[in-house]
Motif scaffolding. Sequence first.
Motif, mmCIF file in Angstrom:
data_model
loop_
_atom_site.group_PDB
_atom_site.id
_atom_site.type_symbol
_atom_site.label_atom_id
_atom_site.label_comp_id
_atom_site.label_asym_id
_atom_site.label_seq_id
_atom_site.Cartn_x
_atom_site.Cartn_y
_atom_site.Cartn_z
ATOM 1 N N SER A 40 -3.884 51.393 20.216
ATOM 2 C CA SER A 40 -4.673 52.495 20.764
ATOM 3 C C SER A 40 -4.096 52.873 21.933
ATOM 4 N N ALA A 41 -3.233 53.740 22.757
ATOM 5 C CA ALA A 41 -4.015 53.775 23.566
ATOM 6 C C ALA A 41 -5.020 54.287 24.429
ATOM 7 N N ASP A 42 -5.793 55.160 23.403
ATOM 8 C CA ASP A 42 -6.723 55.483 24.396
ATOM 9 C C ASP A 42 -8.710 54.474 23.437
ATOM 10 N N PRO A 43 -8.923 54.456 24.512
ATOM 11 C CA PRO A 43 -10.559 53.761 24.283
ATOM 12 C C PRO A 43 -11.221 53.995 23.274
ATOM 13 N N PHE A 44 -11.353 55.366 22.780
ATOM 14 C CA PHE A 44 -11.992 56.233 21.971
ATOM 15 C C PHE A 44 -11.491 56.627 20.678
ATOM 16 N N THR A 45 -10.482 55.923 20.522
ATOM 17 C CA THR A 45 -9.507 56.293 19.226
ATOM 18 C C THR A 45 -9.501 55.148 18.632
ATOM 19 N N ALA A 46 -9.378 54.549 17.289
ATOM 20 C CA ALA A 46 -9.319 53.006 16.848
ATOM 21 C C ALA A 46 -8.126 52.528 16.060
ATOM 22 N N HIS A 47 -7.088 53.800 16.689
ATOM 23 C CA HIS A 47 -5.955 52.960 15.992
ATOM 24 C C HIS A 47 -4.382 54.155 17.036
ATOM 25 N N GLY A 48 -3.904 53.400 17.506
ATOM 26 C CA GLY A 48 -2.484 54.173 17.865
ATOM 27 C C GLY A 48 -1.578 54.123 15.897
ATOM 28 N N PRO A 49 -0.782 55.273 16.638
ATOM 29 C CA PRO A 49 0.387 55.609 15.596
ATOM 30 C C PRO A 49 0.723 54.581 14.689
ATOM 31 N N PHE A 50 1.195 55.427 13.573
ATOM 32 C CA PHE A 50 1.975 54.483 12.200
ATOM 33 C C PHE A 50 2.809 53.917 12.029
ATOM 34 N N HIS A 51 3.835 53.277 11.859
ATOM 35 C CA HIS A 51 5.076 52.922 12.101
ATOM 36 C C HIS A 51 5.469 51.924 10.042
ATOM 37 N N ALA A 52 6.124 52.290 9.458
ATOM 38 C CA ALA A 52 6.637 51.518 8.265
ATOM 39 C C ALA A 52 6.445 49.848 8.306
ATOM 40 N N THR A 53 5.774 49.110 7.998
ATOM 41 C CA THR A 53 5.388 47.950 7.736
ATOM 42 C C THR A 53 6.116 47.355 6.292
ATOM 43 N N VAL A 54 6.662 46.391 6.898
ATOM 44 C CA VAL A 54 7.294 45.195 5.374
ATOM 45 C C VAL A 54 6.372 43.567 6.179
ATOM 46 N N TRP A 55 5.881 43.245 5.267
ATOM 47 C CA TRP A 55 4.679 41.850 5.513
ATOM 48 C C TRP A 55 6.348 40.667 4.390
ATOM 49 N N VAL A 56 6.210 40.425 5.130
ATOM 50 C CA VAL A 56 7.464 38.360 3.758
ATOM 51 C C VAL A 56 6.253 37.232 3.857
ATOM 52 N N PRO A 57 6.269 36.978 2.780
ATOM 53 C CA PRO A 57 6.019 36.231 2.387
ATOM 54 C C PRO A 57 6.195 34.764 3.178
ATOM 55 N N HIS A 58 5.643 33.738 3.735
ATOM 56 C CA HIS A 58 6.528 32.538 3.927
ATOM 57 C C HIS A 58 5.197 31.180 3.286
ATOM 58 N N LYS A 59 6.448 30.572 3.041
ATOM 59 C CA LYS A 59 5.810 29.065 2.434
ATOM 60 C C LYS A 59 5.130 27.881 3.799
ATOM 61 N N HIS A 106 9.365 38.999 -4.743
ATOM 62 C CA HIS A 106 9.443 37.817 -4.266
ATOM 63 C C HIS A 106 8.096 37.888 -3.140
ATOM 64 N N GLY A 107 7.045 39.010 -3.015
ATOM 65 C CA GLY A 107 6.098 38.854 -2.023
ATOM 66 C C GLY A 107 6.695 39.799 -1.288
ATOM 67 N N VAL A 108 7.231 40.643 -1.128
ATOM 68 C CA VAL A 108 7.774 41.169 0.122
ATOM 69 C C VAL A 108 7.121 42.559 -0.156
ATOM 70 N N VAL A 109 5.675 42.910 0.585
ATOM 71 C CA VAL A 109 4.853 44.122 0.281
ATOM 72 C C VAL A 109 5.918 45.335 1.514
ATOM 73 N N ALA A 110 5.481 46.255 1.336
ATOM 74 C CA ALA A 110 5.941 47.281 1.993
ATOM 75 C C ALA A 110 5.028 48.271 1.756
ATOM 76 N N GLY A 111 4.509 49.194 2.952
ATOM 77 C CA GLY A 111 3.495 49.880 3.496
ATOM 78 C C GLY A 111 3.476 49.988 4.874
ATOM 79 N N SER A 112 2.456 50.749 5.235
ATOM 80 C CA SER A 112 2.273 51.493 7.131
ATOM 81 C C SER A 112 0.858 50.298 7.670
ATOM 82 N N ALA A 113 1.375 50.859 9.394
ATOM 83 C CA ALA A 113 0.456 49.782 9.820
ATOM 84 C C ALA A 113 0.195 50.443 11.362
ATOM 85 N N ALA A 114 -1.171 51.016 12.006
ATOM 86 C CA ALA A 114 -1.209 51.211 12.555
ATOM 87 C C ALA A 114 -1.084 49.843 14.284
#
Length: 73
Positions: A52-71, A41-49
Amino acid sequence: MVGDNFAPNSFAFVARVDNGDFTYLPSLGGTNSSATQVNCHGVVAGSAALPSADPFTAHGPFHATVWVPHKVA
């Protein structure tokens, strides 16, 4: 199919083999995302950041993520 484009940050993407559509998938405010699986159905599973709370860090913690397509109307 799904994957990651790593240059210099990792951005998840989904690509349709049947028509060649290619879409980058967003993070949760950080600079990195990673896609691992897609279903028929085009639903994608993965992780995303989170941002960042720190301006010298590129990203914060990663979390499980689901992307759902829309028409688009």
